[in-house]
Design a protein around this motif. Structure first.
Motif: not given
Length: 61
Positions: A54-61
């Motif tokens: 989830v953190e990775r997805q949120q940082s990618v946009g």
């Protein structure tokens, strides 16, 4: 080239009348529980993977 990083997180484990609670102090809100210690540790491993995804997805946009 395929690079792979391994990160380790400290977990806190607490036994109660209902079983075991486990959480990762370094990842706010990342917690789980189970009736046995082994299940709790397996559950928190899954929770950490999901949390980081989830953190990775949120940082990618």
């Amino acid at each position: 080239m395929n690079l792979r990083w391994e990160t380790r997180y400290r977990v806190a484990l607490q036994e109660s009348e209902e079983g075991f609670s486990v959480w990762v102090p370094g990842l706010p809100g990342c917690a789980s529980q189970a009736t046995t210690e082994g299940e709790a540790l397996a559950n928190i491993a899954d929770a950490v993977r999901e949390y980081l995804e989830v953190e990775r997805q949120q940082s990618v946009g």
